[in-house]
Design an enzyme around this catalytic site. Structure first.
Site, short mmCIF file in Angstrom:
data_model
loop_
_atom_site.label_atom_id
_atom_site.label_comp_id
_atom_site.label_asym_id
_atom_site.label_seq_id
_atom_site.Cartn_x
_atom_site.Cartn_y
_atom_site.Cartn_z
N THR A 199 0.31 -36.28 18.06
CA THR A 199 1.50 -36.40 17.22
C THR A 199 2.15 -35.03 17.01
OG1 THR A 199 2.36 -37.13 15.09
CG2 THR A 199 0.14 -36.23 15.07
N ARG A 200 3.46 -35.05 16.71
CA ARG A 200 4.17 -33.82 16.34
C ARG A 200 4.86 -34.01 15.00
NH1 ARG A 200 9.14 -36.08 18.50
NH2 ARG A 200 10.27 -34.83 17.00
N HIS A 204 2.05 -41.05 8.38
CA HIS A 204 2.18 -41.89 7.19
C HIS A 204 1.28 -43.13 7.38
CE1 HIS A 204 5.34 -39.22 5.96
NE2 HIS A 204 5.98 -39.43 7.09
N HIS A 207 1.03 -44.79 10.86
CA HIS A 207 0.21 -44.07 11.84
C HIS A 207 -1.27 -44.30 11.57
CE1 HIS A 207 4.00 -41.76 11.37
NE2 HIS A 207 3.98 -41.87 12.68
N ARG A 293 5.25 -46.11 21.12
CA ARG A 293 6.63 -46.29 21.56
C ARG A 293 7.27 -44.91 21.72
NH1 ARG A 293 11.68 -46.60 19.51
NH2 ARG A 293 12.95 -48.30 20.33
#
Ligand code: PPS
Length: 573
Positions: A199-200, A204, A207, A293
């Site tokens: 992730t970048r 929340h 996730h 996605r």
């Protein structure tokens, strides 16, 4: 899911490129006598992953044959799969000081020798062709393309490296784990199946749900593995993000989840980048990778269409997963279903159910306006952390950047605006007027294009520092060049401040008729050279936030209308 294919113990190490202890002293002595290259931020990130095995099987920066293969068929000359060019770009002048067979020292910006590179190739790549091949576009709206075409040097140096020292990180040392550090920890904890999550962004509830599901489905442990090298311009800084992740991991059941930081300079290359992430995570000992996605998506084109199909990354990773040796866990977008009071993949929502979702843009808007963020969306401690570094706009710094011809009224309006802001109170205001700056910051500069650019860059630097510290900078130079104005905008926005460009659109005829300083007359008489509007260009702003027409409006009225616009945009209240 074929469980046996990846049910393995994470044994063994990935090969590193660091020099053995016995050779270090000799190599460090040699490094002092070689031509030296100071690495850019991206090159420093790349070098770290080359040396620690994160980029295995790379042994250095790509040579010409490897580079060609990567662009054309995602393969190195050896046949190994590698989808993203990892190249060392240098300016022509530096390239002229080296040649194949020579060795160069790679240093960090503080001058520490990090590695020695033995040059095998030196060539001038066609970077547009590279952009088209790797990113499928040459559109500068794509951040990877923009970096490649706007910020890399024209010559590439290929060659293997031998590492002298890992780069020094002063932040979050306990979370900076190399591939071999991670493999060792997995081994010690007897973790056989490990799902990696890239992730970048801050994480929340959606996730967390997604990673829970993934780990449950794969009957695996979880590695939260955020990229903290360069990410997409405008992203939330990694310091804030890591504090958020640290809060979040406490919510996972003990002994199930590990957090580690990946010093990856992302290219935002969509499908190819997702495949790259899979190789990198395999090197770090993961057995599974979650691909959601629009993985590593670069955002949209100017016309609003996406660069890649949102699920193209999943297709590409699936195609090569067996060869990489990692299993992909494809995930649809997770949404909150009100009736069930829980999250579900968007394709599992039943008819009649109400879906709640807050997009990244909407989330940033709520932060900027200090609005409520519902509990179903995030965790209070994560929101609190984000609010600390992203207070509402009216508590953040910003820059009002006036541009216009000499005599257009920039300074007068800026002065009036400053007084009104001071009258409002509670904020520090600095006026960087053209004349003031030329006296205090740029006294040695003239009016050539190079000098004007330097002058504006200095203004931009000071303004970004002011905005970063919560102050208001009012700038009022002529700033005739669009590219330089854009660079200042990027500098200020990157430091977290708002940027409002105000075009004071007084026509040349009116400025010249006023000629308050008598400069136009002198310019027409040829006594002042390179005078903006007379003998030097002024590029009219195409999309200023505000355009002020000074005809039929007093400076005070103009300042008042700016106050209203600042209030309307949330910068003051
Ligand atoms: S720039 O292009 O943004 O760097 O120019 P700037 O620093 O704003 O210029 C400040 C004032 O310099 C005076 N001046 C000139 N302007 C334009 N071209 C030439 N050759 C020139 N020589 C001197 C001019 O008074 C500018 O002030 P303003 O307040 O704009 O009238």
């Amino acid at each position: 899911m074929n469980r046996s294919s990846v049910d393995r113990r994470v044994v063994g190490r990935v090969p590193e490129r660091y020099a053995p202890e016995s050779q270090l002293r000799e190599l460090k002595r040699e490094a002092g006598s070689l031509p030296e290259w100071c690495l850019s931020e991206r090159q420093r990130c790349d070098l770290e992953l080359i040396c620690n095995g994160g980029f295995a099987p790379l042994t250095g920066f790509l040579g010409r044959a490897d580079y060609r293969g990567v662009i054309d068929s995602m393969r190195l000359a050896s046949g190994a799969l590698w989808p993203i060019p990892v190249t060392l770009d240098v300016p022509q002048a530096f390239a002229e000081t080296i040649a194949p067979g020579r060795r160069i020292t790679l240093r960090d910006p503080e001058g520490v020798a990090l590695a020695i590179l033995t040059v095998t190739d030196l060539w001038e790549p066609d970077r547009r062709e590279e952009a088209a091949g790797v990113f499928g576009t040459t559109d500068p709206a794509h951040p990877g393309v923009r970096y490649l075409l706007g910020q890399t040097h024209p010559v590439y140096v290929g060659g293997s490296v031998i590492g002298l020292a890992p780069p020094v990180h002063y932040d979050f040392k306990h979370l900076r784990l190399t591939p071999n550090d991670l493999r060792q920890r997995f081994e010690r904890r007897s973790w056989r199946r490990i799902v990696a999550f890239q992730t970048r962004n801050p994480m929340h509830r959606a996730h967390m749900e997604l990673t829970f599901r993934a780990a449950r489905e794969a009957e695996a442990n979880l590695l939260i593995h955020p990229s903290v090298g360069m990410t997409k311009p405008g992203d939330i800084d990694h310091f804030t993000r890591v504090r958020c992740y640290e809060h979040l991991v406490k919510r996972y059941p003990e002994q199930t989840t590990m957090l580690a930081l990946l010093p990856l300079a992302m290219r935002m290359g969509g499908p190819r980048e997702a495949l790259w992430h899979a190789i990198i995570r395999r090197n770090h000992g993961a057995t599974h990778l979650i691909v959601g996605r629009d993985h590593a998506g670069p955002g949209k084109r100017a016309d609003g269409t996406p660069f890649y199909d949102p699920y193209a990354a999943q297709e590409l990773v699936a195609e090569y997963a067996a060869e990489v040796g990692i299993e992909m866990l494809p995930f649809k977008q997770m949404v909150y279903v009100r009736e069930r009071a829980q999250y579900a993949p968007v394709n599992e929502v039943r008819e009649g159910e109400t879906v709640l979702d807050i997009s990244g843009t909407e989330f940033r808007r709520r932060l900027a306006e200090g609005l409520e963020i519902p509990d179903w969306f995030s965790f209070p401690e994560v929101v609190e952390e984000l609010r600390r570094t992203h207070p509402p706009l009216y508590r953040r710094g910003f820059t009002v950047f006036f541009t216009g011809l000499s005599g257009s009224g920039k300074s007068t309006i800026a002065n009036a605006l400053m007084v009104k802001l001071l009258e409002l109170g509670g904020r520090r205001v600095t006026l960087l007027d053209g004349d003031i700056v030329r006296r205090n910051l740029s006294s040695e500069l003239g009016f050539s294009k190079a000098h004007r650019d330097l002058n504006i860059q200095r203004i931009g630097f000071v303004a970004s520092e002011i905005a970063k510290h919560g102050g208001i900078a009012l700038c009022a130079p002529i700033a005739p060049y669009a590219a330089t104005r854009r660079a200042v905008r990027e500098m200020v926005e990157a430091s977290g401040g708002g940027f409002i460009e105000v075009y004071v659109a007084t026509s040349l005829a009116v400025c010249e008729a006023r000629d308050r300083k008598g400069l136009y007359a002198r310019a027409r008489a040829g006594q002042i050279k390179e005078f903006t509007g007379v003998s030097d260009p002024y590029e009219v702003p195409e999309n200023p936030e505000i355009k002020v027409d000074t005809q039929g409006m007093t400076p005070e009225e103009a300042a008042q209308s700016l106050m209203l616009k600042l209030e309307h945009r949330g910068y003051i209240r």
